[in-house]
Design a protein around this motif. Structure first.
Motif, mmCIF file in Angstrom:
data_model
loop_
_atom_site.group_PDB
_atom_site.id
_atom_site.type_symbol
_atom_site.label_atom_id
_atom_site.label_comp_id
_atom_site.label_asym_id
_atom_site.label_seq_id
_atom_site.Cartn_x
_atom_site.Cartn_y
_atom_site.Cartn_z
ATOM 1 N N LEU A 89 41.330 -56.442 -57.195
ATOM 2 C CA LEU A 89 39.953 -56.502 -57.677
ATOM 3 C C LEU A 89 39.268 -55.152 -57.517
ATOM 4 O O LEU A 89 38.253 -54.883 -58.158
ATOM 5 C CB LEU A 89 39.163 -57.582 -56.935
ATOM 6 C CG LEU A 89 39.607 -59.007 -57.219
ATOM 7 C CD1 LEU A 89 38.871 -59.983 -56.319
ATOM 8 C CD2 LEU A 89 39.374 -59.359 -58.685
ATOM 9 N N LEU A 90 39.818 -54.332 -56.671
ATOM 10 C CA LEU A 90 39.385 -52.945 -56.496
ATOM 11 C C LEU A 90 40.648 -52.110 -56.613
ATOM 12 O O LEU A 90 41.590 -52.279 -55.847
ATOM 13 C CB LEU A 90 38.736 -52.763 -55.122
ATOM 14 C CG LEU A 90 38.335 -51.341 -54.711
ATOM 15 C CD1 LEU A 90 37.281 -50.774 -55.659
ATOM 16 C CD2 LEU A 90 37.804 -51.352 -53.281
ATOM 17 N N LYS A 91 40.676 -51.258 -57.618
ATOM 18 C CA LYS A 91 41.907 -50.492 -57.836
ATOM 19 C C LYS A 91 41.578 -49.101 -58.357
ATOM 20 O O LYS A 91 40.523 -48.868 -58.951
ATOM 21 C CB LYS A 91 42.846 -51.213 -58.792
ATOM 22 C CG LYS A 91 42.257 -51.555 -60.131
ATOM 23 C CD LYS A 91 43.175 -52.456 -60.930
ATOM 24 C CE LYS A 91 42.420 -52.988 -62.133
ATOM 25 N NZ LYS A 91 43.125 -54.043 -62.802
ATOM 26 N N TYR A 92 42.513 -48.205 -58.113
ATOM 27 C CA TYR A 92 42.351 -46.835 -58.576
ATOM 28 C C TYR A 92 42.994 -46.701 -59.946
ATOM 29 O O TYR A 92 44.151 -47.061 -60.138
ATOM 30 C CB TYR A 92 42.985 -45.842 -57.601
ATOM 31 C CG TYR A 92 42.653 -44.414 -57.949
ATOM 32 C CD1 TYR A 92 41.419 -43.874 -57.611
ATOM 33 C CD2 TYR A 92 43.548 -43.634 -58.649
ATOM 34 C CE1 TYR A 92 41.086 -42.572 -57.948
ATOM 35 C CE2 TYR A 92 43.241 -42.316 -58.993
ATOM 36 C CZ TYR A 92 42.008 -41.799 -58.639
ATOM 37 O OH TYR A 92 41.691 -40.515 -58.987
ATOM 38 N N SER A 93 42.229 -46.190 -60.901
ATOM 39 C CA SER A 93 42.726 -45.989 -62.252
ATOM 40 C C SER A 93 43.164 -44.539 -62.411
ATOM 41 O O SER A 93 42.332 -43.623 -62.313
ATOM 42 C CB SER A 93 41.629 -46.313 -63.276
ATOM 43 O OG SER A 93 42.009 -45.878 -64.561
ATOM 44 N N LEU A 94 44.447 -44.343 -62.633
ATOM 45 C CA LEU A 94 44.949 -42.988 -62.862
ATOM 46 C C LEU A 94 44.390 -42.404 -64.158
ATOM 47 O O LEU A 94 44.125 -41.207 -64.246
ATOM 48 C CB LEU A 94 46.475 -42.990 -62.908
ATOM 49 C CG LEU A 94 47.170 -43.268 -61.571
ATOM 50 C CD1 LEU A 94 48.671 -43.418 -61.766
ATOM 51 C CD2 LEU A 94 46.854 -42.175 -60.574
ATOM 52 N N ARG A 95 44.211 -43.277 -65.136
ATOM 53 C CA ARG A 95 43.688 -42.815 -66.417
ATOM 54 C C ARG A 95 42.251 -42.329 -66.286
ATOM 55 O O ARG A 95 41.882 -41.285 -66.803
ATOM 56 C CB ARG A 95 43.781 -43.928 -67.448
ATOM 57 C CG ARG A 95 43.551 -43.438 -68.877
ATOM 58 C CD ARG A 95 43.607 -44.550 -69.832
ATOM 59 N NE ARG A 95 42.449 -45.396 -69.485
ATOM 60 C CZ ARG A 95 42.031 -46.423 -70.165
ATOM 61 N NH1 ARG A 95 42.679 -46.821 -71.206
ATOM 62 N NH2 ARG A 95 40.995 -47.105 -69.809
ATOM 63 N N GLU A 96 41.436 -43.093 -65.561
ATOM 64 C CA GLU A 96 40.030 -42.725 -65.378
ATOM 65 C C GLU A 96 39.812 -41.809 -64.177
ATOM 66 O O GLU A 96 38.715 -41.279 -63.991
ATOM 67 C CB GLU A 96 39.176 -43.984 -65.237
ATOM 68 C CG GLU A 96 39.174 -44.836 -66.486
ATOM 69 C CD GLU A 96 38.307 -46.068 -66.342
ATOM 70 O OE1 GLU A 96 37.248 -45.962 -65.683
ATOM 71 O OE2 GLU A 96 38.685 -47.120 -66.874
ATOM 72 N N LYS A 97 40.862 -41.668 -63.351
ATOM 73 C CA LYS A 97 40.782 -40.871 -62.122
ATOM 74 C C LYS A 97 39.601 -41.290 -61.266
ATOM 75 O O LYS A 97 38.841 -40.473 -60.748
ATOM 76 C CB LYS A 97 40.728 -39.385 -62.452
ATOM 77 C CG LYS A 97 41.983 -38.883 -63.112
ATOM 78 C CD LYS A 97 41.951 -37.393 -63.299
ATOM 79 C CE LYS A 97 43.290 -36.962 -63.817
ATOM 80 N NZ LYS A 97 43.337 -36.255 -65.008
ATOM 81 N N SER A 98 39.482 -42.615 -61.118
ATOM 82 C CA SER A 98 38.371 -43.175 -60.362
ATOM 83 C C SER A 98 38.698 -44.611 -59.958
ATOM 84 O O SER A 98 39.560 -45.254 -60.568
ATOM 85 C CB SER A 98 37.112 -43.162 -61.237
ATOM 86 O OG SER A 98 36.023 -43.695 -60.558
ATOM 87 N N TRP A 99 38.000 -45.086 -58.943
ATOM 88 C CA TRP A 99 38.132 -46.482 -58.559
ATOM 89 C C TRP A 99 37.373 -47.341 -59.554
ATOM 90 O O TRP A 99 36.303 -46.959 -60.021
ATOM 91 C CB TRP A 99 37.560 -46.694 -57.161
ATOM 92 C CG TRP A 99 38.423 -46.104 -56.093
ATOM 93 C CD1 TRP A 99 38.340 -44.856 -55.565
ATOM 94 C CD2 TRP A 99 39.511 -46.751 -55.446
ATOM 95 N NE1 TRP A 99 39.318 -44.674 -54.628
ATOM 96 C CE2 TRP A 99 40.046 -45.825 -54.516
ATOM 97 C CE3 TRP A 99 40.087 -48.010 -55.547
ATOM 98 C CZ2 TRP A 99 41.130 -46.132 -53.699
ATOM 99 C CZ3 TRP A 99 41.160 -48.325 -54.733
ATOM 100 C CH2 TRP A 99 41.677 -47.389 -53.824
ATOM 101 N N ILE A 100 37.945 -48.504 -59.870
ATOM 102 C CA ILE A 100 37.285 -49.433 -60.793
ATOM 103 C C ILE A 100 37.261 -50.828 -60.165
ATOM 104 O O ILE A 100 38.119 -51.169 -59.346
ATOM 105 C CB ILE A 100 37.978 -49.465 -62.178
ATOM 106 C CG1 ILE A 100 39.458 -49.840 -62.062
ATOM 107 C CG2 ILE A 100 37.814 -48.128 -62.895
ATOM 108 C CD1 ILE A 100 40.145 -50.071 -63.385
ATOM 109 N N TRP A 101 36.263 -51.606 -60.551
ATOM 110 C CA TRP A 101 36.101 -52.960 -60.042
ATOM 111 C C TRP A 101 35.193 -53.733 -60.979
ATOM 112 O O TRP A 101 34.507 -53.158 -61.817
ATOM 113 C CB TRP A 101 35.536 -52.954 -58.623
ATOM 114 C CG TRP A 101 34.158 -52.381 -58.527
ATOM 115 C CD1 TRP A 101 32.973 -53.053 -58.631
ATOM 116 C CD2 TRP A 101 33.806 -51.020 -58.328
ATOM 117 N NE1 TRP A 101 31.911 -52.205 -58.507
ATOM 118 C CE2 TRP A 101 32.403 -50.940 -58.316
ATOM 119 C CE3 TRP A 101 34.547 -49.845 -58.159
ATOM 120 C CZ2 TRP A 101 31.721 -49.740 -58.131
ATOM 121 C CZ3 TRP A 101 33.865 -48.651 -57.981
ATOM 122 C CH2 TRP A 101 32.474 -48.609 -57.976
#
Length: 146
Positions: A118-130
């Motif tokens: 539910l909280l993960k790091y996006s390599l594509r966005e280079k940011s945490w997403i939730w």
């Protein structure tokens, strides 16, 4: 360090008192004990022990540890996620609502969010997403302290 002294009985607390107030033994003894003040009343034997230690001249320092404030929690979350505080404020608000700012439960809840993706790091966005809505609907255990 002894944790959860609120569960100790009179005999155990008397043993602790005897060790700490022993003038014949070493005077170089450092003891840290903790208890949950929301689980004891003024008649609990721990207060008798502390009073007896005080009467015996045993130096004591008492600390009352409170939970993190919403601002401090947001600072911690933003630092951990390398994000500006304003960006993760919604996540921090939800975490505060779920944990009441208890640092242990904050870390455990964040860890569970990562484990459940539910909280993960996006390599594509280079940011945490939730997703705030999904995290808001997460159930946290009932033993979160107020």
């Amino acid at each position: 360090f002894l944790d959860d002294l609120q569960w100790c009985g009179t005999t155990s607390l008397e043993l602790i008192r005897a060790i700490l107030s022993d003038t014949r033994g070493s005077n170089c003894f450092f003891f840290v004990g903790s208890y949950r003040d929301n689980e004891v009343n003024q008649e609990h034997p721990i207060f008798t022990m502390m009073s007896n230690l005080d009467s015996s001249g045993v130096p004591m320092t008492r600390l009352n540890l409170e939970g993190l404030t919403p601002v401090d929690l947001n600072t911690m979350v933003s630092d951990a996620m390398c994000m500006f505080p304003r960006i993760c404020e919604s996540l921090s608000d939800i975490v505060f609502q779920k944990t009441k700012g208890n640092p242990f439960f904050v870390l455990e809840f964040l860890r569970s969010l990562v484990e459940s993706r539910l909280l993960k790091y996006s390599l594509r966005e280079k940011s945490w997403i939730w997703d705030d809505d999904k995290i808001s609907s997460e159930i946290i255990t009932d033993n979160v302290l107020c």
